[in-house]
Enzyme design. Structure first.
Site, mmCIF file in Angstrom:
data_model
loop_
_atom_site.group_PDB
_atom_site.id
_atom_site.type_symbol
_atom_site.label_atom_id
_atom_site.label_comp_id
_atom_site.label_asym_id
_atom_site.label_seq_id
_atom_site.Cartn_x
_atom_site.Cartn_y
_atom_site.Cartn_z
ATOM 1 N N ARG A 105 0.858 -1.340 0.050
ATOM 2 C CA ARG A 105 0.167 -0.050 0.044
ATOM 3 C C ARG A 105 0.744 1.302 0.041
ATOM 4 O O ARG A 105 0.484 2.147 -0.789
ATOM 5 C CB ARG A 105 -0.746 0.016 1.355
ATOM 6 C CG ARG A 105 -1.715 -1.247 1.370
ATOM 7 C CD ARG A 105 -1.867 -1.581 2.848
ATOM 8 N NE ARG A 105 -0.610 -2.018 3.604
ATOM 9 C CZ ARG A 105 -0.594 -2.331 4.808
ATOM 10 N NH1 ARG A 105 -1.335 -2.099 5.447
ATOM 11 N NH2 ARG A 105 0.674 -2.697 5.236
ATOM 12 N N SER A 114 -11.362 -3.712 -14.628
ATOM 13 C CA SER A 114 -12.441 -4.228 -13.972
ATOM 14 C C SER A 114 -13.434 -5.424 -14.442
ATOM 15 O O SER A 114 -13.551 -5.409 -15.840
ATOM 16 C CB SER A 114 -13.492 -2.995 -13.850
ATOM 17 O OG SER A 114 -14.709 -3.431 -13.435
ATOM 18 N N ARG A 237 9.013 -9.764 -2.706
ATOM 19 C CA ARG A 237 8.398 -10.547 -3.684
ATOM 20 C C ARG A 237 9.304 -11.560 -4.760
ATOM 21 O O ARG A 237 9.063 -12.485 -5.184
ATOM 22 C CB ARG A 237 7.500 -9.667 -4.534
ATOM 23 C CG ARG A 237 6.412 -9.255 -3.693
ATOM 24 C CD ARG A 237 5.417 -10.228 -2.992
ATOM 25 N NE ARG A 237 4.534 -9.589 -2.171
ATOM 26 C CZ ARG A 237 3.455 -10.094 -1.550
ATOM 27 N NH1 ARG A 237 3.352 -11.405 -1.516
ATOM 28 N NH2 ARG A 237 2.476 -9.639 -0.916
HETATM 29 C C1 LIG Z 1 6.318 -14.679 1.381
HETATM 30 C C2 LIG Z 1 4.913 -13.863 1.708
HETATM 31 C C3 LIG Z 1 3.917 -14.378 2.278
HETATM 32 C C4 LIG Z 1 2.677 -13.715 2.837
HETATM 33 N N1 LIG Z 1 1.634 -14.590 3.186
HETATM 34 C C5 LIG Z 1 0.622 -13.918 3.555
HETATM 35 C C6 LIG Z 1 -0.442 -14.522 4.070
HETATM 36 O O1 LIG Z 1 -0.562 -15.798 4.575
HETATM 37 N N2 LIG Z 1 -1.465 -13.978 4.613
HETATM 38 C C7 LIG Z 1 -1.784 -12.314 4.367
HETATM 39 O O2 LIG Z 1 -2.583 -11.817 4.828
HETATM 40 N N3 LIG Z 1 -0.593 -11.705 3.752
HETATM 41 C C8 LIG Z 1 0.434 -12.465 3.416
HETATM 42 N N4 LIG Z 1 1.529 -11.784 2.965
HETATM 43 C C9 LIG Z 1 1.346 -10.454 2.592
HETATM 44 C C10 LIG Z 1 2.170 -9.354 3.738
HETATM 45 O O3 LIG Z 1 1.735 -9.813 5.114
HETATM 46 C C11 LIG Z 1 2.230 -7.993 3.396
HETATM 47 O O4 LIG Z 1 0.670 -7.731 3.508
HETATM 48 C C12 LIG Z 1 2.713 -7.555 2.115
HETATM 49 O O5 LIG Z 1 3.995 -8.152 1.685
HETATM 50 C C13 LIG Z 1 2.735 -5.989 2.023
HETATM 51 O O6 LIG Z 1 3.709 -5.579 2.622
HETATM 52 P P1 LIG Z 1 3.680 -4.844 3.797
HETATM 53 O O7 LIG Z 1 2.982 -4.961 4.984
HETATM 54 O O8 LIG Z 1 5.430 -4.439 4.178
HETATM 55 O O9 LIG Z 1 2.982 -3.461 3.120
HETATM 56 P P2 LIG Z 1 3.715 -2.076 2.225
HETATM 57 O O10 LIG Z 1 2.437 -1.502 1.821
HETATM 58 O O11 LIG Z 1 4.574 -2.663 1.094
HETATM 59 O O12 LIG Z 1 4.304 -1.157 3.255
HETATM 60 C C14 LIG Z 1 5.809 -0.981 3.101
HETATM 61 C C15 LIG Z 1 6.216 -0.663 4.692
HETATM 62 O O13 LIG Z 1 5.471 0.543 4.970
HETATM 63 C C16 LIG Z 1 5.172 0.368 6.352
HETATM 64 N N5 LIG Z 1 3.634 0.534 6.551
HETATM 65 C C17 LIG Z 1 2.638 0.278 5.296
HETATM 66 N N6 LIG Z 1 1.627 0.435 6.021
HETATM 67 C C18 LIG Z 1 1.683 0.552 7.339
HETATM 68 C C19 LIG Z 1 0.632 0.651 8.168
HETATM 69 N N7 LIG Z 1 -0.671 0.720 8.078
HETATM 70 N N8 LIG Z 1 1.181 0.921 9.637
HETATM 71 C C20 LIG Z 1 2.358 1.039 10.038
HETATM 72 N N9 LIG Z 1 3.194 0.667 9.023
HETATM 73 C C21 LIG Z 1 3.186 0.637 7.653
HETATM 74 C C22 LIG Z 1 5.590 -0.966 7.029
HETATM 75 O O14 LIG Z 1 6.901 -0.713 7.507
HETATM 76 C C23 LIG Z 1 5.671 -1.635 5.768
HETATM 77 O O15 LIG Z 1 6.487 -2.837 5.701
HETATM 78 C C24 LIG Z 1 2.757 -12.475 2.381
HETATM 79 C C25 LIG Z 1 3.765 -11.827 1.840
HETATM 80 C C26 LIG Z 1 4.960 -12.555 1.574
HETATM 81 C C27 LIG Z 1 6.054 -11.764 0.920
#
Ligand SMILES: Cc1cc2nc3c(=O)[nH]c(=O)nc-3n(C[C@H](O)[C@H](O)[C@H](O)COP(=O)(O)OP(=O)(O)OC[C@H]3O[C@@H](n4cnc5c(N)ncnc54)[C@H](O)[C@@H]3O)c2cc1C
Length: 282
Positions: A105, A114, A237
């Site tokens: 995000r 869509s 990823r």
């Molecule tokens: C190998 C793998 C397996 C996964 N398996 C699952 C699963 O089983 N189930 C599932 O639901 N998801 C899963 N995910 C998704 C994962 O949990 C994350 O939602 C996804 O990778 C997005 O990354 P992010 O949370 O770092 O968000 P991004 O939006 O990429 O954010 C980047 C960084 O900004 C900060 N950030 C962003 N938003 C916020 C916020 N609201 N509050 C505080 N800090 C913030 C954090 O430091 C975050 O790391 C998986 C991901 C991977 C890579």
């Protein structure tokens, strides 16, 4: 039914620096001697943004933009990388892929095809790498399932459209007949429907019918992201723990970004863990 094995990535735009404005700023602040050695706008902008923080234009350390951005990554001053922005159109990916991608995000904007508006009766399907590799029986089961789902989708659209139209027509008749109004034949009534009404009906029908399509259905997504966000996506990823389709995408993206912005993405290498860097999550 076309089967897709690889994503396509189109980098649609590049940033452009207004060098007159930049020079004006440097002149106004008596640092007009500063110059850049990269032609990549995103790299220039990230460096300028970083240098503004400490007004460090006057006596830059040697090594130019590459060394400067390397240092930024080393110390984790990642916010300056947010000034480099990429507009990327991705096609030939599955809806499973985009479901994973849009979990990212921070620093990212998305616009995705869509399934409510667009007719999916001729949609393509993205074959998972393992099924593509095995071919034989696994591929047969998979492609039959996609074909059957698409047939069901087409039939549902037809049946639902017919019943929705009938329902609407009966409502029209029920409203107008008691008032003694002239009631059109069904065909004439359908012809008289406004384009907006027809779109509304098709949208309602496609919304329901798409529920039988598999997540392998091909989709397209336009992504605008800054360099910091892209680095995070690549690291999460491109890792060997990630699902294969998104991992292949991340690898392809790294190759592309290393070419177009070597100073921002050149630290990435391919190793045992997938995409590797000494500077994770800057
Ligand atoms: C190998 C793998 C397996 C996964 N398996 C699952 C699963 O089983 N189930 C599932 O639901 N998801 C899963 N995910 C998704 C994962 O949990 C994350 O939602 C996804 O990778 C997005 O990354 P992010 O949370 O770092 O968000 P991004 O939006 O990429 O954010 C980047 C960084 O900004 C900060 N950030 C962003 N938003 C916020 C916020 N609201 N509050 C505080 N800090 C913030 C954090 O430091 C975050 O790391 C998986 C991901 C991977 C890579």
């Amino acid at each position: 039914m076309k089967i897709i094995t690889e994503p396509s990535i189109y980098l649609l735009a590049k940033q452009e620096v207004d060098f007159n404005q930049l020079q004006q700023f440097l002149d106004d602040h008596e640092v007009s001697t500063w110059e850049t050695d990269t032609s990549v706008a995103g790299e220039i902008l990230a460096e300028v943004a970083g240098r503004v923080c400490y007004m460090s234009f006057a006596k830059p350390r040697p090594g130019g933009n590459e060394a400067y951005l390397e240092h930024i990554k080393q110390v984790g001053h990642g916010s300056v990388l947010e000034h480099a922005v990429y507009n990327i159109l991705i096609t030939g990916v599955s809806r499973s892929f985009t479901h994973e991608l849009v979990r990212h995000r921070a620093g990212v904007g998305y616009s995705q095809l869509s399934q409510r508006y667009v007719d999916e009766s001729t949609a393509d399907f993205v074959v998972p790498a393992i099924i593509q590799r095995l071919q034989g029986r696994a591929f047969e089961i998979w492609s039959n399932a996609c074909g059957a789902a698409q047939t069901a989708y087409c039939e549902l659209v037809e049946v639902l459209l017919e019943s929705e139209i009938e329902l609407e027509y009966q409502q029209y008749v029920g409203t107008n007949m008691p008032l003694g109004m002239d009631v059109q034949s069904k065909d004439a009534w359908i012809k008289s429907l406004s384009p907006e009404k027809k779109t509304e009906l098709r949208k309602a029908v496609r919304s329901a019918a798409r529920s039988v399509l598999p997540t392998a259905t091909e989709t397209k997504i336009f992504v605008t992201a800054n360099a910091r966000a892209l680095r995070h996506i690549i690291e999460m990823r491109g890792n060997k723990a990630a699902e294969l389709e998104i991992r292949r995408f991340a690898e392809k993206l790294v190759v592309l970004l290393k070419q177009v912005s070597p100073n921002l993405f050149g630290d990435y290498t391919f190793g045992e863990q997938g995409v590797e860097t000494p500077y994770r999550k800057v």
